[in-house]
Design an enzyme around this catalytic site. Structure first.
Site, PDB file in Angstrom:
ATOM      1  N   GLU A 177       8.750   7.500  -1.697  1.00 34.94           N
ATOM      2  CA  GLU A 177       9.310   6.273  -2.255  1.00 34.94           C
ATOM      3  C   GLU A 177       9.732   6.451  -3.712  1.00 34.94           C
ATOM      4  O   GLU A 177      10.603   5.740  -4.193  1.00 34.94           O
ATOM      5  CB  GLU A 177       8.356   5.081  -2.092  1.00 34.94           C
ATOM      6  CG  GLU A 177       7.321   4.931  -3.173  1.00 34.94           C
ATOM      7  CD  GLU A 177       6.404   3.733  -2.955  1.00 34.94           C
ATOM      8  OE1 GLU A 177       5.722   3.701  -1.920  1.00 34.94           O
ATOM      9  OE2 GLU A 177       6.353   2.850  -3.818  1.00 34.94           O
ATOM     10  N   ASP A 234      -2.635   4.347   0.777  1.00 29.79           N
ATOM     11  CA  ASP A 234      -1.597   4.623  -0.232  1.00 29.79           C
ATOM     12  C   ASP A 234      -2.240   4.623  -1.614  1.00 29.79           C
ATOM     13  O   ASP A 234      -2.761   3.606  -2.063  1.00 29.79           O
ATOM     14  CB  ASP A 234      -0.532   3.517  -0.150  1.00 29.79           C
ATOM     15  CG  ASP A 234       0.652   3.772  -1.070  1.00 29.79           C
ATOM     16  OD1 ASP A 234       0.609   4.738  -1.860  1.00 29.79           O
ATOM     17  OD2 ASP A 234       1.621   2.998  -0.991  1.00 29.79           O
ATOM     18  N   LYS A 269      -3.912  -0.173   0.153  1.00 25.75           N
ATOM     19  CA  LYS A 269      -3.819   0.476  -1.148  1.00 25.75           C
ATOM     20  C   LYS A 269      -5.212   0.978  -1.543  1.00 25.75           C
ATOM     21  O   LYS A 269      -6.206   0.265  -1.334  1.00 25.75           O
ATOM     22  CB  LYS A 269      -3.320  -0.515  -2.197  1.00 25.75           C
ATOM     23  CG  LYS A 269      -1.941  -1.072  -1.860  1.00 25.75           C
ATOM     24  CD  LYS A 269      -0.870  -0.004  -1.936  1.00 25.75           C
ATOM     25  CE  LYS A 269       0.506  -0.580  -1.674  1.00 25.75           C
ATOM     26  NZ  LYS A 269       1.567   0.403  -1.901  1.00 25.75           N
ATOM     27  N   GLU A 275      -0.749   8.355   1.396  1.00 21.89           N
ATOM     28  CA  GLU A 275       0.550   8.247   0.734  1.00 21.89           C
ATOM     29  C   GLU A 275       0.427   8.455  -0.775  1.00 21.89           C
ATOM     30  O   GLU A 275      -0.520   7.972  -1.394  1.00 21.89           O
ATOM     31  CB  GLU A 275       1.081   6.841   1.025  1.00 21.89           C
ATOM     32  CG  GLU A 275       2.518   6.634   0.750  1.00 21.89           C
ATOM     33  CD  GLU A 275       2.982   5.292   1.347  1.00 21.89           C
ATOM     34  OE1 GLU A 275       2.549   4.934   2.468  1.00 21.89           O
ATOM     35  OE2 GLU A 275       3.750   4.599   0.684  1.00 21.89           O
ATOM     36  N   HIS A 326       9.962   3.653   3.097  1.00 18.99           N
ATOM     37  CA  HIS A 326       9.317   2.711   2.198  1.00 18.99           C
ATOM     38  C   HIS A 326      10.093   1.406   2.230  1.00 18.99           C
ATOM     39  O   HIS A 326      11.323   1.404   2.146  1.00 18.99           O
ATOM     40  CB  HIS A 326       9.326   3.264   0.775  1.00 18.99           C
ATOM     41  CG  HIS A 326       8.902   2.263  -0.260  1.00 18.99           C
ATOM     42  ND1 HIS A 326       9.740   1.830  -1.271  1.00 18.99           N
ATOM     43  CD2 HIS A 326       7.738   1.600  -0.430  1.00 18.99           C
ATOM     44  CE1 HIS A 326       9.100   0.962  -2.026  1.00 18.99           C
ATOM     45  NE2 HIS A 326       7.886   0.788  -1.536  1.00 18.99           N
ATOM     46  N   ASP A 351      13.561   5.692   0.452  1.00 16.57           N
ATOM     47  CA  ASP A 351      13.693   4.354  -0.124  1.00 16.57           C
ATOM     48  C   ASP A 351      15.193   4.090  -0.273  1.00 16.57           C
ATOM     49  O   ASP A 351      15.952   4.997  -0.611  1.00 16.57           O
ATOM     50  CB  ASP A 351      12.983   4.327  -1.480  1.00 16.57           C
ATOM     51  CG  ASP A 351      13.092   2.990  -2.176  1.00 16.57           C
ATOM     52  OD1 ASP A 351      12.081   2.287  -2.252  1.00 16.57           O
ATOM     53  OD2 ASP A 351      14.191   2.648  -2.661  1.00 16.57           O
TER      54      ASP A 351
END
Lengths: 426, 426
Positions: B301, B248, B220, B274, B351, B324
């Site tokens: 997602e 992400d 992240k 992402e 995701h 997702d």
């Protein structure tokens, strides 16, 4: 200092489907409804904040549940702190780290945020003794910019851009306010054009619209091409060459079908073509707009957020922006969209009708004229005849023009009697 | 013939925020939650359809209310008629003329439709005695095409296109199914990369991921650039040059900021970047993708519908599509998105994580391999370690690869004990 001491939500529905009022190619049987919110404080003025989300029937209960979940969070809060920073109040909900998952910034939860935010705008305007449009139009450019969240907008509109637009409109505010109070704001009417109406009813209502002074009417289209051709011929015959006729497909077509269908209807000199396809499809709107030019594409009543409006403008996908009072997250987001449209030089012609949308959305157009775009050219507010009698301050139209409302508040308050008589019991 | 005799909804929440599992730049404190649905019939087999919408805490009650409102409509319905035409069943909800106003096709109401549709897919798979991926992979191309709604897709994918894709993949189905059962499907892990973890924890978990056989990890990013640089350096040092590292940003940036930030991180050889910005912003994703090429942009997602995925693909805005299981309206819509991606030759890397998303979404990748794209190249399913123990059939990973599940159903069924222990009481 005063405190939020309570709120009430109500599931209010009108059986409009019985008369086919509001019928179009995608919404054959709407029951105009309001997921209604009323917020109370302990201030001695006794003023309440009223707002609603407009829906068309089933699901209004879910919308009410969403509003209720959010409204619980304001109980016990300091009213003056909320009203003094409605920009921060908006962010608090929109950027709630857990709620955000349910959107982000779209659908039921986003509209529920709008209801909560709008209830406090209503209260703020009532406390100021001003109608919402006037309250907004008297705020400084800096105060207005502080209402707007610029996240995801900066590639099209920065705070500096917004400030420049608002400052440029500042000198003429008083003059335009006087003009607005004197001459009102142009409306156009969709009353003749519902798809479920007979040809005779269309003819009669089109004539009445002209008699009432409207310079534009709108017809629903998109079900069967031969019907659209016949109905447009009837309408054009009836209103003559000088009245504008817009059409509204309510998302009925795919991209290529839209292009073909609009070309077939083009000879009737269309003021605009509304919602040709999915409201989320920026690229298809842009392709349609390019293919059918100079016919103009309008959209926005289902546009979920400022991020979508931004893209529609960036892609030249809409020549007319149709904001809705209760689709996005309240006053703040509509101010953002007015600024985006002003930056692009695109006129805003709000979506109205339903129940209470005329009463609510007129404030944005009037604020836009006084303090944002500074213009009424090519701009008008949708009008339909339904359900105004249920509001504390129903819209007034004279000669096809909206009179500027003077009742303090955001215009969304319904009569107590209407609320109780039309409360929906499953 | 059997009848739907009842349903139950449950608000299930896990206090994951206490450990900062799942923490990222926009979601600092998620409580992984499920708005859960269980449908019962009067069939003597006693089988139930289970499904859920994943959320991250607050608002899960509203999601439950939406599912409940829809589920009421299936009581008393003929089960075989529903299971025999799940394409029609999907349309019935998505095109409900009144409910549509609350989207259309986005947010709380759209996800609720997904839950109802998925409960019946779970039931259908259980009745067939097959895991969902295998049920889908054994349907004919014609049956699969009948599941998909092509409205708003025809400018990118027609029924004929879809049929051609599925027919082209038909010959190798049995061989690929055998290969899948033998070797599984690649996973990648986000377990090391949560933003709330210390450097030491990141280092340890990155090493463990490599030891477990994963060939890709994800970090992240997006809170502070200096942190991202330091954490990427730690991760790259720890995993060496051969393990891929994706990042992400969880929608943290505006367009131009994204471009700048990604360029600063590019030296770490990113597998993909992402959600750089608003998930709804097709144009910004496209601009970012162009500016940072050859770095690849991934999103999906939070992509609300097939119409958004279509645009992302049309605009070359995403090089990796991240479906997702519970964001869109169920199995049918994910089949549509797999077909759109296959048409564009873009890999789907779902995701997962959260609660139950690994269990649910693996079915789509496996179906895709057997019967749609026919490929696992450049494709993998996200994996995190959370909460698998609550499921009847938890995912099994061996050497960083998902084993193909064999338990009949859609994978979403939680243990009765977990449901009761984690039921949320406000």
């Amino acid at each position: 200092m005063s405190i939020v001491i309570g709120f009430e939500t109500l599931d209010v529905r009108f059986e409009t489907s019985a008369l086919l009022d509001g019928s179009d190619a995608m919404n054959p049987d709407p029951d105009y409804s309001a997921a209604y919110l009323r917020v109370r404080t302990d201030a001695p003025d006794g003023l309440e904040g009223h707002s609603f989300v407009f829906t068309i029937g089933r699901g209004n209960d879910v919308q009410v549940a969403a509003i209720e979940a959010l409204a619980q969070r304001v109980i016990g809060r300091d009213v003056e702190a909320i009203l003094g920073d409605l920009g921060g109040f908006w962010r608090e909900f929109v950027y709630d780290s857990q709620l955000r998952w349910l959107g982000p910034e779209k659908g039921v939860m986003h509209m529920a945020i709008g209801a909560v935010v709008n209830a406090f705008w209503d209260l703020k305007a009532k406390r100021a003794g001003l109608p919402l449009w006037q309250l907004l139009a008297r705020m400084t450019p800096e105060e207005l910019v502080a209402l707007v969240d610029f996240r995801y907008l900066s590639d099209a509109l920065t705070p500096e851009d917004a400030l420049a637009i608002l400052r440029a409109a500042e000198p003429g505010r008083a003059e335009r306010e006087a003009e607005l109070l004197a001459t009102g704001y142009p409306g156009y009417t969709t009353t003749p054009g519902w798809l479920g109406y007979s040809d005779d009813k269309l003819r009669r209502l089109a004539r009445e619209a002209v008699d009432e002074g409207f310079l534009q009417i709108k017809l629903k289209v998109g079900d069967r091409l031969e019907d659209d051709l016949r109905r447009l011929r009837i309408a054009r015959d009836e209103v003559g060459p000088d009245i504008r006729i817009a059409i509204d497909a309510n998302q009925r077509w795919d991209r290529d079908q839209a292009i073909e269908w609009i070309r077939a209807l083009e000879p009737f000199e269309l003021a605009w073509v509304e919602e040709p396809t999915s409201p989320d499809d920026v690229l298809a709107h842009a392709a349609i707009a390019r293919a059918v030019a100079p016919v103009r594409i309008a959209t926005g009543e289902h546009a979920m957020s400022r991020v979508l409006f931004k893209q529609l403008l960036q892609a030249d996908a809409a020549a007319i922006v149709q904001i809705d009072s209760t689709r996005v997250a309240g006053v703040n987001e509509n101010v953002a969209i007015l600024l985006l449209a002003a930056k692009s030089g695109i006129p805003v012609c709000p979506h109205a009708g339903g129940v209470g949308l005329c009463e609510a959305v007129q404030h944005f157009s009037m604020f836009d004229f006084v303090a944002v775009s500074g213009s009424r050219d090519g701009r008008m507010i949708e009008y339909t005849k339904h359900l105004h009698e249920h509001f504390v301050a129903p819209v007034e139209l004279v000669g096809g023009r909206y009179r500027a409302p003077l009742t303090p508040g955001a215009g969304m308050e319904m009569l107590a009697d209407s609320l109780s008589r039309h409360r929906y019991l499953p």
